[in-house]
Write a protein that holds these residues in place. Structure first.
Motif, mmCIF file in Angstrom:
data_model
loop_
_atom_site.group_PDB
_atom_site.id
_atom_site.type_symbol
_atom_site.label_atom_id
_atom_site.label_comp_id
_atom_site.label_asym_id
_atom_site.label_seq_id
_atom_site.Cartn_x
_atom_site.Cartn_y
_atom_site.Cartn_z
ATOM 1 N N PHE A 27 0.841 -1.201 0.000
ATOM 2 C CA PHE A 27 0.000 0.000 0.000
ATOM 3 C C PHE A 27 0.874 1.248 0.000
ATOM 4 C CE2 PHE A 27 -3.824 -2.224 1.862
ATOM 5 C CZ PHE A 27 -4.673 -1.869 0.831
ATOM 6 N N GLY A 28 0.591 2.166 -0.906
ATOM 7 C CA GLY A 28 1.288 3.449 -0.867
ATOM 8 C C GLY A 28 2.734 3.381 -1.302
ATOM 9 N N ASP A 114 -0.691 -4.338 -1.642
ATOM 10 C CA ASP A 114 -0.576 -5.533 -0.801
ATOM 11 C C ASP A 114 -1.095 -6.793 -1.493
ATOM 12 O OD1 ASP A 114 0.509 -3.936 1.126
ATOM 13 O OD2 ASP A 114 -1.023 -4.283 2.629
ATOM 14 N N MET A 116 -3.866 -8.103 -0.773
ATOM 15 C CA MET A 116 -5.295 -7.916 -0.997
ATOM 16 C C MET A 116 -5.571 -7.317 -2.376
ATOM 17 S SD MET A 116 -7.753 -6.624 2.016
ATOM 18 C CE MET A 116 -6.452 -5.596 2.559
ATOM 19 N N ARG A 143 8.672 3.669 3.591
ATOM 20 C CA ARG A 143 7.288 3.392 3.976
ATOM 21 C C ARG A 143 7.249 2.289 5.036
ATOM 22 N NH1 ARG A 143 2.620 4.922 3.784
ATOM 23 N NH2 ARG A 143 1.672 3.085 2.891
ATOM 24 N N PRO A 144 6.173 2.297 5.885
ATOM 25 C CA PRO A 144 6.042 1.226 6.867
ATOM 26 C C PRO A 144 5.992 -0.148 6.189
ATOM 27 C CG PRO A 144 4.340 2.900 7.211
ATOM 28 C CD PRO A 144 5.052 3.237 5.941
ATOM 29 N N PHE A 145 6.480 -1.161 6.862
ATOM 30 C CA PHE A 145 6.467 -2.572 6.445
ATOM 31 C C PHE A 145 7.472 -2.914 5.349
ATOM 32 C CE2 PHE A 145 1.917 -1.808 7.745
ATOM 33 C CZ PHE A 145 2.053 -2.366 9.004
ATOM 34 N N LEU A 176 9.932 10.761 -0.059
ATOM 35 C CA LEU A 176 9.108 11.349 1.010
ATOM 36 C C LEU A 176 8.262 12.461 0.388
ATOM 37 C CD1 LEU A 176 11.767 11.576 3.875
ATOM 38 C CD2 LEU A 176 9.665 10.237 3.967
ATOM 39 N N ILE A 177 7.723 12.182 -0.778
ATOM 40 C CA ILE A 177 6.929 13.124 -1.570
ATOM 41 C C ILE A 177 7.719 14.429 -1.727
ATOM 42 C CG2 ILE A 177 4.595 14.002 -1.978
ATOM 43 C CD1 ILE A 177 3.572 11.940 -0.017
#
Lengths: 256, 349
Positions: A27-28, A114, A116, A143-145, A176-177
Motif C-alpha cells: 500500500f502506498g 498488498d 489484498m 514506507r512502513p512494512f 518522502l513526496i
C-alpha cells in the motif's frame, strides 16, 4: 533554477520493459505514480502504451484521476464503467482480460496494494495462461512494512501467493513526496541493490522526482532512472505538466 | 505515511493498545494497518459485528480504565452515536476518529465535512458534548490523536478527531512526537479496574442511569461544568494573513483550509488581502478569535468555506454577532472546491 531538456533516458541504460508489465507492491509504495509516469516515458520513446487501472482496493488517488492527461498523450486507459468510477466496489471490467490476451508494445497493469490488491490477478489467470509477462514489485524503503529486507520479502511472498503469479523484478521508489532529497535517492538505491542480491530479482529501474533530476549523477546508478512528475496531488496543488520537458520554478508549497 | 496508517500508529505511540472497529471507506486502512501493528505492539484489535457493537466494546474497555479508540466514517459514526452518548453520560474517556465521507445516508466515498453539526452539536441523545479537533495535515492528525487520549482522560469525556476523507487517504511525511506520556493518570478514581490493582479502597461504579431527577440534574450540571471548562482551556485556532489589512475574513478548517491558503496566497500576489481563522477545535469553537478578527476595521465581510452545505457558518454567524455580513461558500459530495473557485467567490463579495 537550471533549465534543461529532459531526455527520455536517464542513466546508463534504457528501461527494458516490454509486453505485459504488472505493477505490484505494498500500500502506498507508489505504483500508480510509476505506472502513469512510465506510460508517458515509454510513449515518448515511441512505444504504443496501454494502461489498466486494476486498483480495486483504494478509494482515492488512482490512475483514473490522470486518465484525461494520459488520453491527451494518446495513451489508452482501461477503466471500470463511468458510473462505477467513484465506487469502492471490486469491479473488474472484461476489457482487462482482453488487453492481456492482445497486448500492445507496452501493456501496463496498475494493481492495488498488498496481497489484498493483488488478489484480483488470480481471477485473470485464464487470460494470463501461457502468456509472457513481467511483474515488478515497487519498493519505497521509507514506507512502513518495507523498511527492511525482511518486510520486502514478506510482501513479495504474500503478493505471489494471492496473485498466483511470480514477481520478476524490482523498482526502487524511495521518496518522502515533496520532502525527498538526493540523499534519500542514494540510500534508497543502496537498499534496493541489497534487496536485489537477497531476493535474486533484478532491479529494473529506480525513480527520482523530476525536480531532483539535475542534482542526480546518473553515472552513480547501474540501472535506469525514471523521473516522476507527480500526478496524484491533493486539490490545493496542481499536478506537474506531463507535456512539458523543461524545469520550471516550483509552485509555492504548503508548510504546516 | 498515508493518513489512516499514521492515525493508527499515533494511537499506539500514545499508549493505546485497544482498538475496536468496523471497516468503512475511506478509513479502512486504519484497521488494515492496526491488524498488523497491534499484535506487534502487544495490543488488541477486534473487529466488531457492527459499529453499534464497537461503540459498546469501547465503553467496556474505557470503563475498565484502558486507553481505547476507534475509527470510522460518517454512516458508521451515526451507528456509534448511541454508545457515544452512554460513554459521555458515564464519564468515560475514549477517542473516536471520523474520516468523513459524503452524506446523507450512504452518500458517497469521497471527502466531505458534512458531519460538522453532528460532531459539534448533535451526536447521540442527551445533554453532552464532545471535544472535537480537526486536523489539516497528516502530521497534525498524528499530533491530535496523541493529544486526544490525555484530553479524554482529563475531562473523562469522549474526544473526536474530525477529518475529511483526504486526511485519511493522502500521503505526507510525518514525525512522531517523542517522550509522550502513555500512562493514564487518574483512572483509579473512577474506573472499574479491579480492587486488586487499585491503591484506594473506594468501590467504583460506571453508569449513565440516574433515575432520581435531582441526581440526574446535578449529574448534568457536572457535565455542563466540564464543557464550560473546555471552553476556558481548550480552544485552539490558527491565524493566516491576519496581520494584513484584509478586506475579507475566511473561516475554514481541515483540508478545506489548505485550499483557502492557496487561494489567499494567489490573491495576495494580485494585491488583494484576505485573512483566515482556522479552528483547530470545532467544539469548543474559537468564537472570540473569529469575532475579534471580523471586528478589524478593514474587514468588510466574513465567509465560512466548507465541504458542507452551510454548517459551520452557523457558528461563524453566532461568533461575529452581526458586526459584519457573513456568507457561506461550499461544495459537498466529494467535489472539493478548487483554489480558483474560492478566489472567484471571494471576488464576488
Amino acid at each position: 533554477m537550471i533549465s534543461y531538456i529532459l531526455p527520455i533516458r536517464i542513466g546508463k541504460v534504457d528501461i527494458d520493459l516490454t509486453g505485459i508489465v504488472v505493477i505490484v507492491g505494498n500500500f502506498g509504495s507508489g505504483k500508480t505514480e510509476i505506472s502513469i509516469n512510465l506510460a508517458v516515458n515509454r510513449k515518448k520513446a515511441g512505444m504504443d502504451v496501454r494502461v489498466a487501472d486494476l486498483d480495486l482496493v483504494n478509494p482515492y488517488f488512482r490512475t483514473r484521476e490522470a486518465a484525461a492527461s494520459l488520453a491527451k498523450l494518446g495513451i489508452e486507459v482501461v477503466l471500470p464503467p463511468k458510473e462505477y468510477l467513484q465506487a469502492d466496489l471490486p469491479i473488474l471490467t472484461p476489457a482487462v482480460a482482453g488487453m492481456i490476451r492482445r497486448p500492445c508494445q507496452l501493456t501496463l497493469i496498475d494493481v492495488g496494494g498488498d496481497d489484498m490488491g493483488a488478489t484480483v490477478l488470480a481471477s485473470l489467470a485464464d487470460a494470463f495462461k501461457d502468456r509472457k509477462y513481467s511483474m515488478i514489485q515497487v519498493v519505497n524503503p521509507l514506507r512502513p512494512f518495507t523498511e527492511d529486507i525482511k518486510g520486502c520479502l514478506k510482501i513479495r511472498d504474500e503478493i505471489e501467493t494471492a496473485s498466483k503469479m511470480t514477481i520478476t523484478g524490482l523498482v526502487g521508489n524511495a521518496n518522502l513526496i515533496d520532502e525527498t532529497t538526493g540523499k534519500d535517492i542514494l540510500s534508497g538505491y543502496d537498499f534496493l541493490i541489497h534487496l536485489s542480491t537477497e531476493s535474486g530479482l533484478p532491479l529494473e529501474f529506480i525513480t527520482a522526482p523530476y525536480e531532483l533530476i539535475p542534482e542526480i549523477n546518473p553515472e552513480h546508478f547501474s540501472c535506469p532512472v525514471l523521473p516522476i512528475k507527480r500526478q496524484l496531488v491533493p486539490p490545493w496543488k496542481k499536478p506537474s505538466d506531463l507535456n512539458k520537458n523543461r524545469t520550471e520554478p516550483s509552485a509555492s508549497r504548503w508548510t504546516p | 505515511m498515508k493518513g489512516n496508517e499514521a492515525i493508527g500508529e499515533a494511537a499506539i505511540r500514545a499508549g493505546c493498545l485497544n482498538y475496536f472497529a468496523y471497516p468503512i471507506t475511506p478509513q479502512s486502512e486504519v484497521a488494515e494497518y492496526l491488524s498488523k501493528r497491534m499484535p506487534e505492539a502487544g495490543g488488541v484489535f477486534l473487529q466488531g459485528e457492527s459499529e453499534v457493537a464497537v461503540s459498546y466494546m469501547i465503553f467496556g474497555a474505557a470503563a475498565a480504565g484502558a486507553r481505547v479508540f476507534t475509527t470510522s466514517s460518517s454512516p458508521g459514526i451515526s451507528l456509534m452515536s448511541e454508545g457515544i452518548s452512554y460513554i459521555a453520560g458515564a464519564q468515560c474517556p475514549a477517542v473516536f476518529v471520523n474520516i468523513m465521507r459524503g452524506g446523507p445516508g450512504l452518500g458517497g466515498i469521497l471527502p466531505s465535512q458534512a458531519d460538522y453539526l453532528q460532531a459539534t452539536k448533535g451526536i447521540g441523545h442527551g445533554d453532552f458534548r464532545l471535544l472535537v479537533m480537526a486536523p489539516a495535515s497528516v502530521q497534525e492528525a498524528v499530533e491530535m490523536v496523541m493529544e486526544a487520549f490525555p484530553l479524554a482522560e482529563k475531562y473523562r469525556n469522549p474526544v473526536m478527531i474530525l477529518g475529511d476523507g483526504l486526511i485519511g487517504q493522502m500521503m505526507e511525511p510525518v514525525e512522531f512526537p517523542e517522550n509522550f506520556s502513555v500512562e493514564p493518570s487518574n483512572k483509579d478514581e473512577w474506573a472499574t479496574n479491579g480492587m486488586d490493582t487499585r491503591k484506594s479502597d473506594q468501590r467504583n461504579l460506571v453508569k449513565s442511569l440516574f433515575l432520581d431527577p435531582e441526581m440526574l440534574n446535578s449529574h448534568n450540571n457536572v457535565l455542563r461544568e466540564k464543557y464550560e471548562r473546555m471552553k476556558r482551556e481548550e480552544i485552539r485556532f490558527e491565524n493566516y494573513n491576519t496581520d494584513s489589512d484584509y478586506n475579507v475574513l475566511l473561516v475554514s478548517y481541515g483540508t478545506m483550509s489548505r485550499v483557502c491558503r492557496t487561494a489567499i496566497d494567489q490573491l495576495k500576489s494580485e494585491g488583494f488581502e484576505v485573512g483566515m481563522i482556522r479552528p483547530l477545535t470545532l467544539y469548543p469553537f474559537p468564537e472570540k478569535a473569529v469575532e475579534d478578527a471580523a471586528s478589524k476595521e478593514s474587514c468588510t465581510s466574513v465567509a465560512s468555506i466548507e465541504m458542507s452545505m452551510g454548517q459551520m457558518v452557523e457558528d461563524v454567524e453566532r461568533s461575529v454577532r452581526g458586526k459584519k455580513p457573513v456568507q457561506w461558500f461550499g461544495k459537498c459530495g466529494g467535489e472539493v472546491p478548487t483554489p480558483e473557485e474560492v478566489i472567484e467567490f471571494i471576488k464576488s463579495l
